[in-house]
Design a protein around this motif. Structure first.
Motif, PDB file in Angstrom:
ATOM      1  N   LEU A 227       0.815  -1.208   0.000  1.00 17.27           N
ATOM      2  CA  LEU A 227       0.000   0.000   0.000  1.00 17.27           C
ATOM      3  C   LEU A 227       0.849   1.259   0.000  1.00 17.27           C
ATOM      4  CD1 LEU A 227      -2.786  -1.026   2.558  1.00 17.27           C
ATOM      5  CD2 LEU A 227      -2.649  -1.479   0.096  1.00 17.27           C
ATOM      6  N   GLN A 228       1.981   1.206   0.709  1.00 13.04           N
ATOM      7  CA  GLN A 228       2.926   2.315   0.746  1.00 13.04           C
ATOM      8  C   GLN A 228       4.340   1.750   0.734  1.00 13.04           C
ATOM      9  OE1 GLN A 228       2.227   5.534   3.678  1.00 13.04           O
ATOM     10  NE2 GLN A 228       0.587   4.239   4.482  1.00 13.04           N
ATOM     11  N   ARG A 229       5.234   2.503   0.161  1.00 17.09           N
ATOM     12  CA  ARG A 229       6.631   2.092   0.166  1.00 17.09           C
ATOM     13  C   ARG A 229       7.208   2.197   1.570  1.00 17.09           C
ATOM     14  NH1 ARG A 229       8.979  -1.019  -3.750  1.00 17.09           N
ATOM     15  NH2 ARG A 229       8.015  -0.512  -5.738  1.00 17.09           N
ATOM     16  N   LEU A 230       7.903   1.164   2.004  1.00 14.56           N
ATOM     17  CA  LEU A 230       8.542   1.182   3.309  1.00 14.56           C
ATOM     18  C   LEU A 230       9.737   2.130   3.294  1.00 14.56           C
ATOM     19  CD1 LEU A 230       8.510  -2.642   3.975  1.00 14.56           C
ATOM     20  CD2 LEU A 230       7.128  -0.950   5.160  1.00 14.56           C
ATOM     21  N   PRO A 231       9.956   2.898   4.353  1.00 12.56           N
ATOM     22  CA  PRO A 231      11.143   3.764   4.415  1.00 12.56           C
ATOM     23  C   PRO A 231      12.411   2.933   4.281  1.00 12.56           C
ATOM     24  CG  PRO A 231       9.576   4.309   6.165  1.00 12.56           C
ATOM     25  CD  PRO A 231       9.099   3.038   5.539  1.00 12.56           C
ATOM     26  N   GLY A 232      13.286   3.312   3.387  1.00 11.69           N
ATOM     27  CA  GLY A 232      14.483   2.527   3.118  1.00 11.69           C
ATOM     28  C   GLY A 232      15.455   2.446   4.270  1.00 11.69           C
ATOM     29  N   ASP A 233      15.393   3.429   5.185  1.00 12.22           N
ATOM     30  CA  ASP A 233      16.345   3.455   6.301  1.00 12.22           C
ATOM     31  C   ASP A 233      15.719   2.981   7.614  1.00 12.22           C
ATOM     32  OD1 ASP A 233      14.605   5.542   6.729  1.00 12.22           O
ATOM     33  OD2 ASP A 233      16.171   7.032   7.137  1.00 12.22           O
ATOM     34  N   ARG A 234      14.538   2.381   7.545  1.00 13.68           N
ATOM     35  CA  ARG A 234      13.839   2.013   8.783  1.00 13.68           C
ATOM     36  C   ARG A 234      14.673   1.068   9.659  1.00 13.68           C
ATOM     37  NH1 ARG A 234       7.803  -0.298   8.657  1.00 13.68           N
ATOM     38  NH2 ARG A 234       7.312   1.925   8.718  1.00 13.68           N
ATOM     39  N   ASN A 235      15.149  -0.024   9.064  1.00 14.28           N
ATOM     40  CA  ASN A 235      15.897  -1.000   9.856  1.00 14.28           C
ATOM     41  C   ASN A 235      17.259  -0.464  10.293  1.00 14.28           C
ATOM     42  OD1 ASN A 235      13.867  -2.938   9.800  1.00 14.28           O
ATOM     43  ND2 ASN A 235      14.602  -3.831   7.883  1.00 14.28           N
ATOM     44  N   LEU A 236      17.840   0.380   9.484  1.00  9.14           N
ATOM     45  CA  LEU A 236      19.111   0.997   9.858  1.00  9.14           C
ATOM     46  C   LEU A 236      18.941   1.843  11.114  1.00  9.14           C
ATOM     47  CD1 LEU A 236      22.083   1.534   9.258  1.00  9.14           C
ATOM     48  CD2 LEU A 236      21.371   3.345   7.678  1.00  9.14           C
ATOM     49  N   LYS A 237      17.781   2.494  11.237  1.00  7.07           N
ATOM     50  CA  LYS A 237      17.508   3.311  12.414  1.00  7.07           C
ATOM     51  C   LYS A 237      17.072   2.469  13.612  1.00  7.07           C
ATOM     52  CE  LYS A 237      16.136   7.545   9.988  1.00  7.07           C
ATOM     53  NZ  LYS A 237      15.003   8.481   9.698  1.00  7.07           N
ATOM     54  N   LEU A 238      16.411   1.348  13.353  1.00  4.98           N
ATOM     55  CA  LEU A 238      15.834   0.547  14.427  1.00  4.98           C
ATOM     56  C   LEU A 238      16.803  -0.466  15.035  1.00  4.98           C
ATOM     57  CD1 LEU A 238      12.299  -0.236  12.955  1.00  4.98           C
ATOM     58  CD2 LEU A 238      12.760   1.059  15.037  1.00  4.98           C
ATOM     59  N   TRP A 239      17.572  -1.164  14.194  1.00  2.83           N
ATOM     60  CA  TRP A 239      18.320  -2.322  14.686  1.00  2.83           C
ATOM     61  C   TRP A 239      19.474  -2.006  15.628  1.00  2.83           C
ATOM     62  CZ3 TRP A 239      18.576  -5.542   9.491  1.00  2.83           C
ATOM     63  CH2 TRP A 239      17.303  -6.074   9.241  1.00  2.83           C
ATOM     64  N   PRO A 240      20.386  -1.064  15.302  1.00  4.04           N
ATOM     65  CA  PRO A 240      21.491  -0.813  16.238  1.00  4.04           C
ATOM     66  C   PRO A 240      21.022  -0.394  17.638  1.00  4.04           C
ATOM     67  CG  PRO A 240      22.030   0.065  14.080  1.00  4.04           C
ATOM     68  CD  PRO A 240      20.587  -0.314  14.027  1.00  4.04           C
ATOM     69  N   PRO A 241      20.058   0.545  17.758  1.00  5.96           N
ATOM     70  CA  PRO A 241      19.597   0.895  19.108  1.00  5.96           C
ATOM     71  C   PRO A 241      18.948  -0.286  19.835  1.00  5.96           C
ATOM     72  CG  PRO A 241      18.938   2.579  17.536  1.00  5.96           C
ATOM     73  CD  PRO A 241      19.431   1.423  16.732  1.00  5.96           C
ATOM     74  N   LEU A 242      18.243  -1.149  19.094  1.00  6.12           N
ATOM     75  CA  LEU A 242      17.600  -2.298  19.728  1.00  6.12           C
ATOM     76  C   LEU A 242      18.643  -3.288  20.241  1.00  6.12           C
ATOM     77  CD1 LEU A 242      14.884  -3.607  20.405  1.00  6.12           C
ATOM     78  CD2 LEU A 242      15.022  -4.840  18.238  1.00  6.12           C
ATOM     79  N   VAL A 243      19.693  -3.513  19.455  1.00 10.97           N
ATOM     80  CA  VAL A 243      20.781  -4.393  19.898  1.00 10.97           C
ATOM     81  C   VAL A 243      21.413  -3.841  21.174  1.00 10.97           C
ATOM     82  CG1 VAL A 243      23.092  -5.254  19.351  1.00 10.97           C
ATOM     83  CG2 VAL A 243      21.281  -5.353  17.622  1.00 10.97           C
ATOM     84  N   LYS A 244      21.657  -2.548  21.204  1.00  9.22           N
ATOM     85  CA  LYS A 244      22.280  -1.930  22.377  1.00  9.22           C
ATOM     86  C   LYS A 244      21.343  -1.979  23.580  1.00  9.22           C
ATOM     87  CE  LYS A 244      25.098   1.091  19.459  1.00  9.22           C
ATOM     88  NZ  LYS A 244      25.332   2.468  18.957  1.00  9.22           N
ATOM     89  N   ALA A 245      20.050  -1.793  23.342  1.00 10.13           N
ATOM     90  CA  ALA A 245      19.076  -1.847  24.436  1.00 10.13           C
ATOM     91  C   ALA A 245      18.972  -3.267  24.985  1.00 10.13           C
ATOM     92  CB  ALA A 245      17.714  -1.372  23.944  1.00 10.13           C
ATOM     93  N   LEU A 246      19.010  -4.250  24.103  1.00 10.51           N
ATOM     94  CA  LEU A 246      18.944  -5.650  24.527  1.00 10.51           C
ATOM     95  C   LEU A 246      20.159  -6.016  25.374  1.00 10.51           C
ATOM     96  CD1 LEU A 246      17.795  -8.528  24.463  1.00 10.51           C
ATOM     97  CD2 LEU A 246      18.927  -8.831  22.240  1.00 10.51           C
ATOM     98  N   ALA A 247      21.345  -5.627  24.918  1.00  9.74           N
ATOM     99  CA  ALA A 247      22.561  -5.919  25.669  1.00  9.74           C
ATOM    100  C   ALA A 247      22.504  -5.261  27.051  1.00  9.74           C
ATOM    101  CB  ALA A 247      23.781  -5.428  24.887  1.00  9.74           C
ATOM    102  N   ALA A 248      22.063  -4.006  27.100  1.00 10.71           N
ATOM    103  CA  ALA A 248      21.979  -3.297  28.375  1.00 10.71           C
ATOM    104  C   ALA A 248      20.953  -3.953  29.297  1.00 10.71           C
ATOM    105  CB  ALA A 248      21.616  -1.836  28.134  1.00 10.71           C
ATOM    106  N   LYS A 249      19.842  -4.374  28.756  1.00 15.62           N
ATOM    107  CA  LYS A 249      18.787  -5.030  29.539  1.00 15.62           C
ATOM    108  C   LYS A 249      19.306  -6.300  30.193  1.00 15.62           C
ATOM    109  CE  LYS A 249      14.063  -6.836  29.065  1.00 15.62           C
ATOM    110  NZ  LYS A 249      12.965  -7.149  28.089  1.00 15.62           N
ATOM    111  N   ALA A 250      20.188  -7.006  29.470  1.00 15.62           N
ATOM    112  CA  ALA A 250      20.738  -8.262  29.977  1.00 15.62           C
ATOM    113  C   ALA A 250      21.988  -8.053  30.829  1.00 15.62           C
ATOM    114  CB  ALA A 250      21.071  -9.182  28.803  1.00 15.62           C
ATOM    115  N   GLY A 251      22.457  -6.795  30.926  1.00 16.05           N
ATOM    116  CA  GLY A 251      23.677  -6.522  31.673  1.00 16.05           C
ATOM    117  C   GLY A 251      24.927  -6.910  30.912  1.00 16.05           C
ATOM    118  N   TRP A 252      24.837  -6.913  29.593  1.00 14.25           N
ATOM    119  CA  TRP A 252      25.959  -7.268  28.732  1.00 14.25           C
ATOM    120  C   TRP A 252      26.462  -6.019  28.010  1.00 14.25           C
ATOM    121  CZ3 TRP A 252      26.626 -12.526  26.100  1.00 14.25           C
ATOM    122  CH2 TRP A 252      26.171 -13.560  26.924  1.00 14.25           C
ATOM    123  N   ARG A 253      27.595  -6.194  27.311  1.00 15.90           N
ATOM    124  CA  ARG A 253      28.084  -5.191  26.378  1.00 15.90           C
ATOM    125  C   ARG A 253      27.897  -5.727  24.963  1.00 15.90           C
ATOM    126  NH1 ARG A 253      34.116  -4.471  27.203  1.00 15.90           N
ATOM    127  NH2 ARG A 253      33.932  -6.747  26.974  1.00 15.90           N
TER     128      ARG A 253
END
Length: 336
Positions: A227-253
């Motif tokens: 229905l609409q074109r997906l933003p081309g940079d969506r995953n680039l914006k989403l994935w690195p912060p999510l990885v960092k948030a997951l590591a922090a949540k688990a007490g990891w680096r």
């Protein structure tokens, strides 16, 4: 405290692989093969429908599941939980997991079976759900999580976008219950969602809002719709912060993580994400070159491949990251 551990994996893709040139002939469409190959990294895929195979979602799931069970030497009767992650189910109802339970166990058993639909983020959601169930239910010794995709069954004739991107496949993981003395196991999950963005891409006919009727079929408003074109940079914006948030949540680096597996739709985006994380491409696995985009099946398929090729070894910390339409995004941290 008890936790879930991956004991084995399985993979299934139907029929002989279909390259981009052959796909144009079989599907009767035209698309920029160079862009698909160099940009997305897709060179080949498996599509039962185009190979004339009488196989659909439940068949893919069953074959991947049996492979995982055989690899671990575990009988299907031992399973206490079966979760199928998919947004291309065998039927709207009953659940594909229920069908899979019947095929694997042959009848009524004390087994919980249900589907999870978080679009292409279904597998990470299902894995998190199964791991948490295993950690709290003392009677649950083995669980099976299958990510499976059959979107080509819903691609309309002439849809060059749909045919060039989407493919069939399934990946399965067998989980076993283990204790703190075992360094392996599921560690943590992290998720994000934004349901205000539901109207980009999906299968909008067949539910209660738009049942499949002769009028819908005549209008061609069935199956996969962009229905609409997906933003081309969506995953680039989403994935690195999510990885960092997951590591922090688990007490990891983030530096502690050995391998990363991302949704397998765009290799160039994965390259950019790995650069943001300051990690080499050797620390990730891409399988879109041989399997195309298999949605909720792509993460377990890539994980299976990484293990089979020795890219991941026992004791390695691994992060799985997935994005799904709607949108839903999730990540798992586990030690193999």
């Amino acid at each position: 405290m008890a936790k879930a551990k991956i004991l084995s994996t399985g993979l299934y893709a139907p029929g002989k692989g279909i390259g981009n040139a052959e796909l144009k002939t079989l599907a009767g469409v035209e698309f920029d093969a160079e862009l698909i190959e160099k940009g997305l990294g897709i060179r080949e895929r498996h599509i039962a429908r185009l190979r004339g195979l009488d196989e659909t979602t439940a068949d893919f799931a069953e074959k991947a599941a049996r492979s995982a069970l055989a690899q671990a030497g575990v009988e299907a009767a031992s399973l206490g939980l079966i979760i199928v992650a998919t947004d291309t189910p065998e039927f709207i109802s009953p659940a594909t997991a229920t069908l899979l339970q019947g095929r694997l166990q042959g009848g009524e058993m004390a087994t919980e079976a249900y589907d999870v639909n978080a679009s292409c983020a279904g597998f990470v959601t299902a894995l998190d759900t199964a791991a948490r169930a295993m950690a709290t239910d003392r009677s649950l010794e083995y669980a099976l999580v299958v990510g499976v995709y059959n979107m080509p069954a819903l691609v309309r004739p002439g849809d060059s976008f749909g045919w060039s991107i989407f493919a069939d496949g399934a990946g399965a993981v067998l989980l076993g219950r283990t204790g703190d003395e075992d360094s392996s196991g599921y560690v943590e999950g992290a998720f994000r969602s934004d349901g205000t963005q539901w109207d980009y891409i999906g299968v909008y006919a067949g539910g209660t809002r738009r049942p499949v009727t002769p009028a819908v079929l005549e209008a061609g408003t069935w199956g996969l719709e962009l229905l609409q074109r997906l933003p081309g940079d969506r995953n680039l914006k989403l994935w690195p912060p999510l990885v960092k948030a997951l590591a922090a949540k688990a007490g990891w680096r983030v530096e502690d993580i050995r391998h990363f597996v991302f949704t397998q739709i765009n290799r160039s985006v994965i390259e950019k994400v790995m650069a943001v994380l300051e990690r080499p491409m050797e620390d990730t696995t891409c399988v879109m070159d041989r399997y195309g985009y298999t949605g909720s099946g792509c993460l377990p398929m890539a994980l299976h491949t990484a293990l089979a090729e020795g890219r991941i070894r026992k004791g390695d910390p691994v992060v799985l990251v997935a994005s799904g339409a709607g949108f839903a995004v999730g990540a798992n941290l586990l030690v193999l």
